[in-house]
Design an enzyme around this catalytic site. Structure first.
Site, PDB file in Angstrom:
ATOM      1  N   HIS A   1      69.333  87.604 -41.692  1.00  0.00           N
ATOM      2  CA  HIS A   1      69.111  88.833 -42.468  1.00  0.00           C
ATOM      3  C   HIS A   1      68.567  88.441 -43.845  1.00  0.00           C
ATOM      4  CE1 HIS A   1      69.204  92.737 -44.030  1.00  0.00           C
ATOM      5  NE2 HIS A   1      70.354  93.178 -43.525  1.00  0.00           N
TER       6      HIS A   1
ATOM      7  N   PRO B   1      68.825  95.696 -35.748  1.00  0.00           N
ATOM      8  CA  PRO B   1      70.221  95.455 -36.158  1.00  0.00           C
ATOM      9  C   PRO B   1      70.822  96.659 -36.868  1.00  0.00           C
ATOM     10  CG  PRO B   1      68.675  94.306 -37.609  1.00  0.00           C
ATOM     11  CD  PRO B   1      67.872  94.869 -36.464  1.00  0.00           C
TER      12      PRO B   1
ATOM     13  N   TYR C   1      70.317  91.863 -49.764  1.00  0.00           N
ATOM     14  CA  TYR C   1      71.498  91.016 -49.528  1.00  0.00           C
ATOM     15  C   TYR C   1      71.197  89.580 -49.985  1.00  0.00           C
ATOM     16  CZ  TYR C   1      73.216  95.047 -46.943  1.00  0.00           C
ATOM     17  OH  TYR C   1      73.636  96.310 -46.609  1.00  0.00           O
TER      18      TYR C   1
ATOM     19  N   HIS D   1      66.581  93.669 -47.562  1.00  0.00           N
ATOM     20  CA  HIS D   1      67.375  94.803 -48.082  1.00  0.00           C
ATOM     21  C   HIS D   1      68.229  94.492 -49.303  1.00  0.00           C
ATOM     22  CE1 HIS D   1      67.198  96.414 -43.642  1.00  0.00           C
ATOM     23  NE2 HIS D   1      66.001  96.238 -44.184  1.00  0.00           N
TER      24      HIS D   1
ATOM     25  N   THR E   1      74.592  97.918 -38.556  1.00  0.00           N
ATOM     26  CA  THR E   1      75.993  97.703 -38.913  1.00  0.00           C
ATOM     27  C   THR E   1      76.875  98.755 -38.261  1.00  0.00           C
ATOM     28  OG1 THR E   1      75.412  96.699 -40.991  1.00  0.00           O
ATOM     29  CG2 THR E   1      77.580  97.715 -40.889  1.00  0.00           C
TER      30      THR E   1
HETATM   31  C1  LIG Z   1      73.672 102.878 -39.228  1.00  0.00           C
HETATM   32  C2  LIG Z   1      72.657 101.843 -39.603  1.00  0.00           C
HETATM   33  C3  LIG Z   1      73.069 100.554 -39.885  1.00  0.00           C
HETATM   34  C4  LIG Z   1      72.135  99.557 -40.210  1.00  0.00           C
HETATM   35  N1  LIG Z   1      72.548  98.250 -40.411  1.00  0.00           N
HETATM   36  C5  LIG Z   1      71.637  97.254 -40.558  1.00  0.00           C
HETATM   37  C6  LIG Z   1      72.049  95.886 -40.527  1.00  0.00           C
HETATM   38  O1  LIG Z   1      73.209  95.529 -40.312  1.00  0.00           O
HETATM   39  N2  LIG Z   1      71.079  94.949 -40.707  1.00  0.00           N
HETATM   40  C7  LIG Z   1      69.770  95.284 -40.922  1.00  0.00           C
HETATM   41  O2  LIG Z   1      68.932  94.398 -41.087  1.00  0.00           O
HETATM   42  N3  LIG Z   1      69.365  96.576 -40.915  1.00  0.00           N
HETATM   43  C8  LIG Z   1      70.250  97.559 -40.712  1.00  0.00           C
HETATM   44  N4  LIG Z   1      69.832  98.862 -40.595  1.00  0.00           N
HETATM   45  C9  LIG Z   1      68.389  99.166 -40.637  1.00  0.00           C
HETATM   46  C10 LIG Z   1      67.805  99.208 -39.219  1.00  0.00           C
HETATM   47  O3  LIG Z   1      67.794  97.931 -38.609  1.00  0.00           O
HETATM   48  C11 LIG Z   1      66.344  99.708 -39.216  1.00  0.00           C
HETATM   49  O4  LIG Z   1      65.540  98.796 -39.905  1.00  0.00           O
HETATM   50  C12 LIG Z   1      66.213 101.081 -39.836  1.00  0.00           C
HETATM   51  O5  LIG Z   1      67.190 101.973 -39.331  1.00  0.00           O
HETATM   52  C13 LIG Z   1      64.808 101.661 -39.580  1.00  0.00           C
HETATM   53  O6  LIG Z   1      64.564 101.775 -38.208  1.00  0.00           O
HETATM   54  P1  LIG Z   1      64.677 103.204 -37.456  1.00  0.00           P
HETATM   55  O7  LIG Z   1      63.800 104.124 -38.233  1.00  0.00           O
HETATM   56  O8  LIG Z   1      64.189 102.904 -36.068  1.00  0.00           O
HETATM   57  O9  LIG Z   1      66.100 103.609 -37.508  1.00  0.00           O
HETATM   58  C14 LIG Z   1      70.753  99.875 -40.288  1.00  0.00           C
HETATM   59  C15 LIG Z   1      70.353 101.194 -40.008  1.00  0.00           C
HETATM   60  C16 LIG Z   1      71.281 102.166 -39.648  1.00  0.00           C
HETATM   61  C17 LIG Z   1      70.808 103.553 -39.311  1.00  0.00           C
END
Ligand SMILES: Cc1cc2nc3c(=O)[nH]c(=O)nc-3n(C[C@H](O)[C@H](O)[C@H](O)COP(=O)(O)O)c2cc1C
Length: 383
Positions: free
Chosen positions: A189, A27, A194, A192, A29
């Site tokens: 969710h 996920p 929230y 983190h 945002t």
């Molecule tokens: C731009 C951005 C927005 C994110 N928004 C959310 C979100 O809405 N909900 C959530 O659970 N994690 C969110 N995350 C965390 C990601 O789901 C993920 O756990 C995190 O980026 C680590 O994975 P990666 O190393 O593959 O990027 C976000 C990460 C990024 C980079």
């Protein structure tokens, strides 16, 4: 594909989900939904990934049907989508149809920002932010912009019983809306810092009533939400729960200090009927507790018996938090992912940023082709 990684690219069944491979889009945002209504580009954004072999997509966090669900948060934002109202639901139906036409599955991440929402912002600015004990959390550990911290630091009134009941009802309505729109399951969710996580964490939940205190009581809101979502959907509708130890208030925080504590915290959520845990860590392979090299996704699977998704740093040289300050590049670390998955440590692999950099990341990795380079700007784009 690199040898030894074939297991990641073969079809599998995880719970009720039949999937073409082990990759799940994590996920993320986007903030491209003015007034809560996804803009036309949102459907294209998800469809592009589904067309390129991403078998399961978890959407960006989507505000539930509660006035304080979404607003401005740590990194700004304010155009979060919602999962209620005719206009937003029509757009979500188009998103789902696009992903299904491309052969993918898509699950919405239902989100309530809770303590993280800046009071006075969002679609209903007059509604106070939802905080279990009125506090945002410890103010000296957060790596958030100072102007954000100024806006959230004042304590507010703790949630009342009736307010908690309203929030649970809002999640249930949004889950029913999502199912009617054609989504393939629900993701909660719970991570983190929230709302849900702020009940799980002892630093933000100081309550002495049935919603706080011992670990199973801190998990009561999470469990009640799983029950409410189950009741509002169907007995076989997949429910995924995102869990993390880290929070925006403190990257080094731990809800559970030991595996025993983790078991106490997660058991009520399992008993409520969750199907799958999405275990959010900064680095998927990092040991979760001293004395073992098992990752958090590995521990959650071992302690709950439920399948897990591991996430954090797949395809990248640095984790999300350090990527803001230090040079980061795309890297092929799938051999390590495959090794751990083959041993049964976890079942699925969450991929966040790599899929922002390159919508075709999964199929390019399968074919052994080079992928787009890392660009920090992609965090905020809908490409
Ligand atoms: C731009 C951005 C927005 C994110 N928004 C959310 C979100 O809405 N909900 C959530 O659970 N994690 C969110 N995350 C965390 C990601 O789901 C993920 O756990 C995190 O980026 C680590 O994975 P990666 O190393 O593959 O990027 C976000 C990460 C990024 C980079």
């Amino acid at each position: 594909m690199a040898s030894g990684t074939e297991i990641l690219f073969r079809p599998c069944e995880v719970g009720a989900l039949a999937l073409p491979n082990r990759f799940v889009m994590a996920p993320m945002t986007r903030n491209f939904s003015p007034d809560g209504i996804p803009s036309a580009g949102v459907a294209d954004y998800y469809r592009r990934r589904a067309e390129a072999e991403v078998g399961l997509i978890v959407t960006e966090g989507i505000g539930v049907d509660h006035p304080a669900a979404v607003g401005r948060e740590t990194m700004g934002g304010g155009a979060s989508p919602v999962m209620h109202g005719e206009a937003a639901l029509a757009r979500w139906r188009a998103v789902v149809d696009g992903v299904h036409e491309a052969g993918g599955k898509i699950i919405p991440q239902l989100w309530h920002q809770g303590v993280i929402r800046v009071p006075g912002t969002g679609y209903h600015p007059d509604t106070p932010s939802a905080r279990p004990s009125g506090i945002w959390g410890p103010l000296d550990k957060a790596m958030v912009p100072p102007d954000y911290l100024e806006q959230v630091r004042e304590p507010t009134a703790p949630l009342t019983e009736n307010e908690i009941a309203d929030i649970i009802a809002g999640f249930a309505r949004s889950a029913a809306n999502a199912r009617a729109a054609g989504f393939d399951g629900i993701a909660l969710h719970g991570a983190h810092g929230y709302l849900i996580d702020s009940f799980l964490w002892g630093e933000t939940n100081l309550r002495t009533d049935r919603w706080g205190g011992a670990l199973p009581d801190r998990a009561r809101l999470a469990a009640e939400l799983v029950r409410a979502v189950r009741a509002a959907t169907a007995p076989d509708f997949p429910i995924m729960f995102r869990y993390s130890q880290w929070k925006l208030q403190d990257y080094d925080a731990r809800n559970a200090q030991t595996p025993d504590e983790l078991e106490s915290l997660l058991t009520p959520i399992v008993e409520a009927g969750v199907d799958l845990f999405d275990v959010s860590t900064r680095v998927f392979s990092a040991p979760a507790f001293d004395g073992s090299d098992l990752s958090l996704a590995g521990w959650v699977k071992r302690l709950t018996g439920r399948p897990t998704i591991a996430v954090g740093g797949v395809g990248l040289s640095r984790d999300l938090q350090s990527s803001f300050a230090q040079p980061t590049v795309m890297t092929n670390n799938l051999s390590l992912v495959a090794e751990r998955l083959a041993k049964g440590e976890f079942d699925l692999v969450g991929v966040g940023r790599a899929l922002l950099m390159d919508p075709q990341w999964v199929c390019k990795m399968r074919k052994g082709e080079s992928v787009n380079p890392f660009r920090l700007e992609a965090y905020g784009s809908l490409d």
